[in-house]
Design a protein around this motif. Structure first.
Motif, PDB file in Angstrom:
ATOM      1  N   PRO A 147       0.820  -1.225   0.000  1.00  0.00           N
ATOM      2  CA  PRO A 147       0.000   0.000   0.000  1.00  0.00           C
ATOM      3  C   PRO A 147       0.853   1.275   0.000  1.00  0.00           C
ATOM      4  O   PRO A 147       0.455   2.290  -0.581  1.00  0.00           O
ATOM      5  N   TYR A 148       2.019   1.225   0.644  1.00  0.00           N
ATOM      6  CA  TYR A 148       2.929   2.375   0.647  1.00  0.00           C
ATOM      7  C   TYR A 148       3.457   2.633  -0.760  1.00  0.00           C
ATOM      8  O   TYR A 148       3.469   3.784  -1.229  1.00  0.00           O
ATOM      9  N   PHE A 149       3.875   1.566  -1.447  1.00  0.00           N
ATOM     10  CA  PHE A 149       4.358   1.719  -2.823  1.00  0.00           C
ATOM     11  C   PHE A 149       3.249   2.220  -3.742  1.00  0.00           C
ATOM     12  O   PHE A 149       3.514   2.886  -4.741  1.00  0.00           O
ATOM     13  N   GLU A 150       2.009   1.901  -3.410  1.00  0.00           N
ATOM     14  CA  GLU A 150       0.853   2.318  -4.211  1.00  0.00           C
ATOM     15  C   GLU A 150       0.321   3.695  -3.795  1.00  0.00           C
ATOM     16  O   GLU A 150      -0.750   4.100  -4.232  1.00  0.00           O
ATOM     17  N   LYS A 151       1.075   4.382  -2.924  1.00  0.00           N
ATOM     18  CA  LYS A 151       0.738   5.747  -2.486  1.00  0.00           C
ATOM     19  C   LYS A 151      -0.558   5.802  -1.659  1.00  0.00           C
ATOM     20  O   LYS A 151      -1.253   6.819  -1.657  1.00  0.00           O
ATOM     21  N   LYS A 152      -0.884   4.726  -0.975  1.00  0.00           N
ATOM     22  CA  LYS A 152      -2.062   4.739  -0.085  1.00  0.00           C
ATOM     23  C   LYS A 152      -1.625   5.201   1.306  1.00  0.00           C
ATOM     24  O   LYS A 152      -1.675   4.466   2.287  1.00  0.00           O
ATOM     25  N   GLY A 153      -1.187   6.413   1.378  1.00  0.00           N
ATOM     26  CA  GLY A 153      -0.702   6.949   2.643  1.00  0.00           C
ATOM     27  C   GLY A 153       0.704   7.498   2.476  1.00  0.00           C
ATOM     28  O   GLY A 153       1.400   7.215   1.497  1.00  0.00           O
ATOM     29  N   LYS A 155       4.692   8.579   4.046  1.00  0.00           N
ATOM     30  CA  LYS A 155       5.786   7.915   4.757  1.00  0.00           C
ATOM     31  C   LYS A 155       5.493   7.867   6.251  1.00  0.00           C
ATOM     32  O   LYS A 155       5.789   6.875   6.927  1.00  0.00           O
ATOM     33  N   LYS A 156       4.859   8.923   6.750  1.00  0.00           N
ATOM     34  CA  LYS A 156       4.489   8.982   8.167  1.00  0.00           C
ATOM     35  C   LYS A 156       3.499   7.870   8.520  1.00  0.00           C
ATOM     36  O   LYS A 156       3.593   7.258   9.591  1.00  0.00           O
ATOM     37  N   ASP A 157       2.562   7.590   7.630  1.00  0.00           N
ATOM     38  CA  ASP A 157       1.557   6.554   7.874  1.00  0.00           C
ATOM     39  C   ASP A 157       2.179   5.166   7.993  1.00  0.00           C
ATOM     40  O   ASP A 157       1.631   4.286   8.654  1.00  0.00           O
ATOM     41  N   PHE A 158       3.322   4.969   7.334  1.00  0.00           N
ATOM     42  CA  PHE A 158       3.979   3.661   7.333  1.00  0.00           C
ATOM     43  C   PHE A 158       5.272   3.665   8.147  1.00  0.00           C
ATOM     44  O   PHE A 158       6.075   2.740   8.042  1.00  0.00           O
ATOM     45  N   LYS A 238      -3.519  -3.653   6.362  1.00  0.00           N
ATOM     46  CA  LYS A 238      -4.257  -4.918   6.434  1.00  0.00           C
ATOM     47  C   LYS A 238      -5.114  -5.171   5.187  1.00  0.00           C
ATOM     48  O   LYS A 238      -5.699  -6.233   5.034  1.00  0.00           O
ATOM     49  N   GLY A 239      -5.210  -4.155   4.314  1.00  0.00           N
ATOM     50  CA  GLY A 239      -6.016  -4.308   3.106  1.00  0.00           C
ATOM     51  C   GLY A 239      -7.506  -4.151   3.355  1.00  0.00           C
ATOM     52  O   GLY A 239      -8.331  -4.661   2.586  1.00  0.00           O
TER      53      GLY A 239
END
Length: 380
Positions: A147-153, A155-158, A238-239
């Motif tokens: 999800p991070y690679f897919e820009k769903k959030g 750097k702070k979120d991950f 978690k998707g």
């Protein structure tokens, strides 16, 4: 044997304690109860200044002066019970940051543990340097960082995962590995990245206390009940967004055949009861193997959508879609698999019974405790 289990994720350490005690050992579990889940431990410390105004104040103080007030407070709490953490034959850390403090504080607390006990082992569970680096290098076809690679959030979120790649955490990783007798993995998502590691001793299945989880015979008389438990802090990890998209597809196609129960960030005692009425449980997407929540649901006889990749099927010699359903990161594929079950309720009943049998065979807490003892005793 006197055993200290440091840190907790779900109830992996406390359930291991229960198994070890059945075998006659003296076990102490120390942790903060895994946050909102409020899991049981023997010595509990709290993580203060993590939310709201105090959380913002903590961030300001860290940026201005470089000290972390949560870690300082944990260190103060540690001083009040550290005398109870000495003289153990075996210590196991739940992961590289067992105390949930900064690397500097973690080293200070662990130094006391290493000096005052005999053998120390590490469990690769949750996030750590090895598993995060493997995921960041995209060696899995998908992972918690997808999800991070897919820009769903941002750097702070991950950051809870990405922080392990920064120099202070890499240094902590090196320090821990230099002082442990060996490392174990709690499931395939940690096992695979460790396969070529010289400290690696093997995979230990998560222990499940079947005496506390009764099998619920799934009777399909009306609608199929689907349970979706959301951890709000890990929504994309978690998707949960993919599960929700799949459920929307299903609601349009079969509105009269399903009932959906959605809960958010429930404490464990409420969560474990909330899905009793469900036939199907949606657990997580970006995994190769099952985590603790999925295993407990399977023990109750639920059909669980979770990590059940080919590597898992091969490891346990299982046929696809007979014990658990692999939740791929594709809403349409998940919706089709849900539809298959809804239109074939007898399959739900069959998988339910298979799931319980699998947990009894591979995850029984006393049998798993014996496996841990064998690994711990294998190192002088």
């Amino acid at each position: 044997m006197k055993i200290l289990l440091l840190g907790e994720y779900n109830s992996s350490h406390y359930t291991l304690k229960e198994g070890l005690e059945k075998l006659g050992h003296d076990v102490l579990v120390v942790g903060h109860g895994d946050g909102f889940k409020k899991r049981k431990v023997d010595i509990k410390y709290t993580l203060k200044y993590t939310e709201g105004f105090s959380g913002k104040l903590k961030s300001v103080l860290y940026r201005l002066f470089g000290f972390d007030i949560t870690s300082m407070d944990v260190k103060k709490q540690f001083e009040s019970f550290k005398d109870r953490l000495t003289g153990f034959d075996v210590v196991q850390l739940i992961n590289e940051t067992a105390f949930n403090t900064t690397p500097e504080t973690e080293k200070t607390l662990l130094e006391f543990i290493f000096k005052n006990n005999k053998k120390v082992f590490l469990l690769s569970c949750g996030t750590d340097y090895v598993s995060v680096k493997y995921a960041f290098d995209k060696k899995f076809k998908y992972s918690i960082l997808t999800p991070y690679f897919e820009k769903k959030g941002s750097k702070k979120d991950f950051w809870h995962a990405l922080m392990y790649l920064t120099k202070p955490y890499v240094d902590l990783h090196t320090y821990v590995y230099n002082n442990i007798q060996g490392v174990l993995a709690s499931d395939l998502d940690y096992h695979i990245p460790l396969l070529k590691n010289e400290k690696y001793l093997g995979m230990m299945p998560n222990p499940i206390n079947l005496e506390k989880l009764n099998f619920i015979d799934l009777k399909v008389t009306d609608k199929i009940v689907i349970f979706h438990g959301i951890n709000e802090k890990n929504y994309y990890k978690k998707g949960n967004d993919i599960f929700e998209a799949a459920l929307e597809i299903l609601k349009k196609k079969h509105p009269n055949k399903i009932e959906i129960i959605t809960v958010k960030s429930l404490p464990y005692d409420a969560y474990i009861k909330a899905f009793d009425a469900a036939h199907i449980l949606l657990d997580q997407v970006f995994a190769y193997d099952q985590g603790f929540n999925a295993l407990e649901a399977m023990a109750k006889g639920k059909v669980v959508f979770t990590g059940a990749e080919q590597e898992w099927l091969d490891y346990y010699n299982i046929e696809k879609d007979t014990v658990a359903i692999n939740a791929e990161p594709d809403a349409e594929k998940i919706a089709k698999k849900l539809e298959w079950l809804i239109l074939n309720p007898k399959i739900i009943t069959k998988i339910s019974k298979n799931a319980r049998a699998f947990i009894e065979k591979e995850h029984h807490y006393v049998a798993v405790a014996k496996l841990y003892l064998e690994k711990w005793e294998s190192k002088p």
